[in-house]
Design a protein around this motif. Structure first.
Motif, PDB file in Angstrom:
ATOM      1  N   MET A 144      -7.900 -18.226 -27.522  1.00  0.00           N
ATOM      2  CA  MET A 144      -9.327 -17.942 -27.520  1.00  0.00           C
ATOM      3  C   MET A 144      -9.938 -18.376 -26.189  1.00  0.00           C
ATOM      4  SD  MET A 144      -9.469 -16.655 -30.500  1.00  0.00           S
ATOM      5  CE  MET A 144     -11.237 -16.292 -30.487  1.00  0.00           C
ATOM      6  N   LEU A 145     -10.804 -17.540 -25.639  1.00  0.00           N
ATOM      7  CA  LEU A 145     -11.586 -17.893 -24.455  1.00  0.00           C
ATOM      8  C   LEU A 145     -13.024 -18.041 -24.906  1.00  0.00           C
ATOM      9  CD1 LEU A 145     -10.039 -15.589 -21.717  1.00  0.00           C
ATOM     10  CD2 LEU A 145      -9.416 -17.912 -22.366  1.00  0.00           C
ATOM     11  N   SER A 146     -13.497 -19.279 -24.923  1.00  0.00           N
ATOM     12  CA  SER A 146     -14.769 -19.601 -25.570  1.00  0.00           C
ATOM     13  C   SER A 146     -15.819 -20.046 -24.584  1.00  0.00           C
ATOM     14  CB  SER A 146     -14.542 -20.714 -26.605  1.00  0.00           C
ATOM     15  OG  SER A 146     -15.754 -21.207 -27.098  1.00  0.00           O
ATOM     16  N   ALA A 147     -17.074 -19.686 -24.874  1.00  0.00           N
ATOM     17  CA  ALA A 147     -18.191 -20.214 -24.096  1.00  0.00           C
ATOM     18  C   ALA A 147     -18.265 -21.716 -24.276  1.00  0.00           C
ATOM     19  CB  ALA A 147     -19.496 -19.566 -24.547  1.00  0.00           C
ATOM     20  N   HIS A 148     -18.658 -22.397 -23.206  1.00  0.00           N
ATOM     21  CA  HIS A 148     -18.708 -23.862 -23.215  1.00  0.00           C
ATOM     22  C   HIS A 148     -20.018 -24.322 -23.851  1.00  0.00           C
ATOM     23  CE1 HIS A 148     -17.765 -27.883 -21.816  1.00  0.00           C
ATOM     24  NE2 HIS A 148     -16.673 -27.445 -21.243  1.00  0.00           N
ATOM     25  N   THR A 149     -20.199 -24.002 -25.139  1.00  0.00           N
ATOM     26  CA  THR A 149     -21.411 -24.363 -25.874  1.00  0.00           C
ATOM     27  C   THR A 149     -21.028 -24.892 -27.243  1.00  0.00           C
ATOM     28  OG1 THR A 149     -21.634 -22.171 -26.888  1.00  0.00           O
ATOM     29  CG2 THR A 149     -22.693 -22.510 -24.745  1.00  0.00           C
ATOM     30  N   GLY A 150     -21.991 -25.529 -27.928  1.00  0.00           N
ATOM     31  CA  GLY A 150     -21.727 -26.003 -29.276  1.00  0.00           C
ATOM     32  C   GLY A 150     -21.357 -24.878 -30.215  1.00  0.00           C
ATOM     33  N   GLU A 151     -22.089 -23.751 -30.104  1.00  0.00           N
ATOM     34  CA  GLU A 151     -21.792 -22.608 -30.950  1.00  0.00           C
ATOM     35  C   GLU A 151     -20.408 -22.055 -30.624  1.00  0.00           C
ATOM     36  OE1 GLU A 151     -24.479 -23.015 -29.153  1.00  0.00           O
ATOM     37  OE2 GLU A 151     -26.027 -23.338 -30.663  1.00  0.00           O
ATOM     38  N   GLY A 152     -20.085 -22.014 -29.339  1.00  0.00           N
ATOM     39  CA  GLY A 152     -18.770 -21.537 -28.941  1.00  0.00           C
ATOM     40  C   GLY A 152     -17.665 -22.432 -29.455  1.00  0.00           C
ATOM     41  N   ALA A 153     -17.899 -23.741 -29.444  1.00  0.00           N
ATOM     42  CA  ALA A 153     -16.901 -24.682 -29.943  1.00  0.00           C
ATOM     43  C   ALA A 153     -16.660 -24.482 -31.430  1.00  0.00           C
ATOM     44  CB  ALA A 153     -17.350 -26.117 -29.672  1.00  0.00           C
ATOM     45  N   GLU A 154     -17.722 -24.345 -32.203  1.00  0.00           N
ATOM     46  CA  GLU A 154     -17.565 -24.177 -33.643  1.00  0.00           C
ATOM     47  C   GLU A 154     -16.822 -22.881 -33.955  1.00  0.00           C
ATOM     48  OE1 GLU A 154     -17.432 -25.280 -37.413  1.00  0.00           O
ATOM     49  OE2 GLU A 154     -18.254 -26.515 -35.793  1.00  0.00           O
ATOM     50  N   ALA A 155     -17.177 -21.804 -33.249  1.00  0.00           N
ATOM     51  CA  ALA A 155     -16.492 -20.526 -33.451  1.00  0.00           C
ATOM     52  C   ALA A 155     -15.014 -20.635 -33.079  1.00  0.00           C
ATOM     53  CB  ALA A 155     -17.173 -19.434 -32.626  1.00  0.00           C
ATOM     54  N   THR A 156     -14.728 -21.390 -32.028  1.00  0.00           N
ATOM     55  CA  THR A 156     -13.341 -21.573 -31.615  1.00  0.00           C
ATOM     56  C   THR A 156     -12.533 -22.271 -32.698  1.00  0.00           C
ATOM     57  OG1 THR A 156     -13.955 -21.667 -29.283  1.00  0.00           O
ATOM     58  CG2 THR A 156     -11.846 -22.637 -29.895  1.00  0.00           C
ATOM     59  N   PHE A 157     -13.092 -23.305 -33.307  1.00  0.00           N
ATOM     60  CA  PHE A 157     -12.380 -23.995 -34.373  1.00  0.00           C
ATOM     61  C   PHE A 157     -12.160 -23.075 -35.573  1.00  0.00           C
ATOM     62  CE2 PHE A 157     -14.164 -27.879 -32.253  1.00  0.00           C
ATOM     63  CZ  PHE A 157     -12.944 -28.358 -31.828  1.00  0.00           C
ATOM     64  N   GLU A 158     -13.109 -22.213 -35.853  1.00  0.00           N
ATOM     65  CA  GLU A 158     -12.926 -21.244 -36.931  1.00  0.00           C
ATOM     66  C   GLU A 158     -11.775 -20.296 -36.602  1.00  0.00           C
ATOM     67  OE1 GLU A 158     -16.433 -19.201 -38.241  1.00  0.00           O
ATOM     68  OE2 GLU A 158     -17.710 -20.947 -37.878  1.00  0.00           O
ATOM     69  N   LEU A 188      -9.230 -21.889 -24.420  1.00  0.00           N
ATOM     70  CA  LEU A 188      -9.638 -22.335 -23.094  1.00  0.00           C
ATOM     71  C   LEU A 188     -11.133 -22.091 -22.987  1.00  0.00           C
ATOM     72  CD1 LEU A 188      -8.243 -23.410 -20.448  1.00  0.00           C
ATOM     73  CD2 LEU A 188      -8.412 -21.069 -19.608  1.00  0.00           C
ATOM     74  N   ALA A 189     -11.864 -23.083 -22.510  1.00  0.00           N
ATOM     75  CA  ALA A 189     -13.306 -22.927 -22.353  1.00  0.00           C
ATOM     76  C   ALA A 189     -13.601 -22.132 -21.092  1.00  0.00           C
ATOM     77  CB  ALA A 189     -13.980 -24.291 -22.281  1.00  0.00           C
ATOM     78  N   LYS A 190     -14.497 -21.151 -21.201  1.00  0.00           N
ATOM     79  CA  LYS A 190     -14.925 -20.391 -20.035  1.00  0.00           C
ATOM     80  C   LYS A 190     -15.901 -21.242 -19.217  1.00  0.00           C
ATOM     81  CE  LYS A 190     -14.843 -15.725 -22.041  1.00  0.00           C
ATOM     82  NZ  LYS A 190     -15.709 -14.566 -22.393  1.00  0.00           N
ATOM     83  N   PRO A 191     -15.541 -21.617 -18.011  1.00  0.00           N
ATOM     84  CA  PRO A 191     -16.492 -22.376 -17.186  1.00  0.00           C
ATOM     85  C   PRO A 191     -17.690 -21.504 -16.846  1.00  0.00           C
ATOM     86  CG  PRO A 191     -14.647 -21.635 -15.869  1.00  0.00           C
ATOM     87  CD  PRO A 191     -14.321 -21.276 -17.290  1.00  0.00           C
ATOM     88  N   GLY A 192     -18.877 -22.002 -17.127  1.00  0.00           N
ATOM     89  CA  GLY A 192     -20.067 -21.255 -16.756  1.00  0.00           C
ATOM     90  C   GLY A 192     -20.595 -20.313 -17.807  1.00  0.00           C
ATOM     91  N   GLY A 193     -19.918 -20.218 -18.962  1.00  0.00           N
ATOM     92  CA  GLY A 193     -20.455 -19.405 -20.046  1.00  0.00           C
ATOM     93  C   GLY A 193     -19.650 -18.167 -20.337  1.00  0.00           C
ATOM     94  N   GLU A 194     -20.266 -17.233 -21.090  1.00  0.00           N
ATOM     95  CA  GLU A 194     -19.565 -16.040 -21.562  1.00  0.00           C
ATOM     96  C   GLU A 194     -19.054 -15.174 -20.421  1.00  0.00           C
ATOM     97  OE1 GLU A 194     -18.435 -14.637 -24.184  1.00  0.00           O
ATOM     98  OE2 GLU A 194     -19.013 -16.135 -25.648  1.00  0.00           O
ATOM     99  N   VAL A 195     -19.919 -14.868 -19.463  1.00  0.00           N
ATOM    100  CA  VAL A 195     -19.511 -14.079 -18.303  1.00  0.00           C
ATOM    101  C   VAL A 195     -19.547 -15.014 -17.101  1.00  0.00           C
ATOM    102  CG1 VAL A 195     -20.009 -12.102 -16.846  1.00  0.00           C
ATOM    103  CG2 VAL A 195     -20.450 -11.977 -19.309  1.00  0.00           C
ATOM    104  N   SER A 196     -18.387 -15.371 -16.610  1.00  0.00           N
ATOM    105  CA  SER A 196     -18.316 -16.456 -15.626  1.00  0.00           C
ATOM    106  C   SER A 196     -17.600 -16.036 -14.357  1.00  0.00           C
ATOM    107  CB  SER A 196     -17.597 -17.662 -16.239  1.00  0.00           C
ATOM    108  OG  SER A 196     -17.370 -18.661 -15.278  1.00  0.00           O
ATOM    109  N   THR A 197     -18.244 -16.246 -13.231  1.00  0.00           N
ATOM    110  CA  THR A 197     -17.593 -16.031 -11.945  1.00  0.00           C
ATOM    111  C   THR A 197     -16.701 -17.213 -11.575  1.00  0.00           C
ATOM    112  OG1 THR A 197     -19.496 -16.991 -10.797  1.00  0.00           O
ATOM    113  CG2 THR A 197     -19.493 -14.607 -11.109  1.00  0.00           C
ATOM    114  N   GLU A 198     -16.763 -18.282 -12.366  1.00  0.00           N
ATOM    115  CA  GLU A 198     -16.010 -19.502 -12.056  1.00  0.00           C
ATOM    116  C   GLU A 198     -14.609 -19.500 -12.639  1.00  0.00           C
ATOM    117  OE1 GLU A 198     -18.224 -23.027 -13.084  1.00  0.00           O
ATOM    118  OE2 GLU A 198     -20.119 -22.016 -12.758  1.00  0.00           O
TER     119      GLU A 198
END
Length: 347
Positions: free
Chosen positions: A78-92, A102-112
């Motif tokens: 899973m490639l997840s947004a680095h947010t609380g909501e993203g974390a919970e969805a990742t665990f699901e 792996l957490a996406k640095p910078g959010g859903e669409v990330s140049t990082e």
């Protein structure tokens, strides 16, 4: 050559992820813009691994993982947004059968994300070695009751648990099986980035009888309490007395390419704690925890490792077993009872 399917609703992210994998020798055989198309691509191409976004139209990543595991089981990262909501969805998604994330640095669409290409490639390659049967066989922590025993426990026992790939579900299972009567002080080191360990602690707290929270610098705990090492920080046992221990968080260099490292917590626990101590290493890639298990064994503590059959990735437990310092090897479902046996007053 390793073959991958990349699923993300952002064309930019699909392109960047695919380029990173292709440059590392991973052939991207298909891309998909939503979960439904991703499920179809997996069925059509039978890849070795899938990278999966969480939030997508038509069918999200959680639903897609469930479908893939039911129809064409394949390791999913899973490639997840680095947010609380993203974390919970990742665990699901992990509950549905995803192997790692792996957490996406910078959010859903990330140049990082390009700067984190090595981590992406390493996670994807690690996932291809996962045993999907073991992932499916781990019972949900929601269905786990604390074990009832007819014996007493030693005074002031401490448990240190270390895990990596495939670990969250197993750690939940183990903690959920431990009765409050055992009065353990529990330290959990799960390889996981900052922003996810707090949500992981909340899940453990819901699923177990223990009071679980994310560690902070200087936190003290006693019996019936547990700490999860904070992402991007090593967790040291800095003090122990009268049945209470204190932890210190620090950001020294990564060990084994990770921070928090299992070895740091186990080695400092072995040095500081003079009461009963149990070290447990669970599923995961790499060798982190082997030196920690040696230290706990040298200090007279009990040492346990998860067996190969129930491990998603039999790396961490295998390296610990190779030291010759592991007392017993058990399946994920047997581990709770093994921990309680180690602190049995009748031993």
């Amino acid at each position: 050559m390793t073959e991958a399917v990349v699923v993300d609703d952002s064309h930019f992210m699909r392109t960047v992820i695919s380029d990173i994998l292709e440059d590392a020798g991973v052939e991207v055989v298909a891309q998909a813009g939503d979960g439904e198309a991703g499920v179809e691509a997996v069925a059509d191409h039978d890849p070795d691994v899938v990278t999966m976004d969480v939030e997508m139209p038509r069918m999200n990543g959680i639903e897609a993982v469930e479908q893939i595991m039911a129809t064409n089981p394949t390791p999913v990262v899973m490639l997840s947004a680095h947010t609380g909501e993203g974390a919970e969805a990742t665990f699901e998604a992990l509950e549905k059968g995803a192997v790692d994330f792996l957490a996406k640095p910078g959010g859903e669409v990330s140049t990082e994300i390009s700067a984190h290409g090595d981590a992406l490639v390493e996670t994807v390659r690690s996932a291809t070695r996962a045993d999907l049967d073991s992932v499916a066989e781990v019972d949900d922590a929601d269905d786990t009751d604390a074990i009832e025993t007819d014996h007493g426990y030693v005074d002031d026992p401490t448990l240190v648990v270390g895990a990596s790939t495939g670990g969250p579900r197993v750690v939940e299972r183990v903690l959920a099986s431990l009765p409050l009567a055992a009065d353990l002080r529990v330290l959990v080191v799960q390889h996981m980035p900052e922003g996810f360990t707090g949500r992981f602690a909340e899940r453990l707290d819901r699923h177990s009888e223990y009071d679980v929270r994310e560690a902070e610098d200087g936190t003290r705990i006693g019996g019936g309490e547990a700490l999860v090492a904070k992402g991007d920080y090593h967790m040291e046992v800095a003090g122990y007395g009268n049945g209470r221990l204190r932890v210190k968080l620090q950001q020294d260099e990564q060990q084994h390419g990770v921070r928090p490292a299992i070895d740091v917590t186990m080695e400092t626990a072995a040095e500081a704690i003079d009461d009963s101590l149990v070290g447990v290493v669970l599923t995961g890639m790499g060798s982190d925890g082997a030196a920690g298990i040696e230290a706990i064994d040298a200090a007279g503590g009990a040492t346990l490792a998860q067996d190969e059959e129930s491990s998603s990735v039999f790396g961490i437990p295998a390296r610990a077993i190779e030291t010759g310092c592991v007392d017993r090897v058990h399946s994920a479902d047997e581990m709770g009872k093994a921990i309680l046996d180690a602190i049995n007053t009748e031993n």
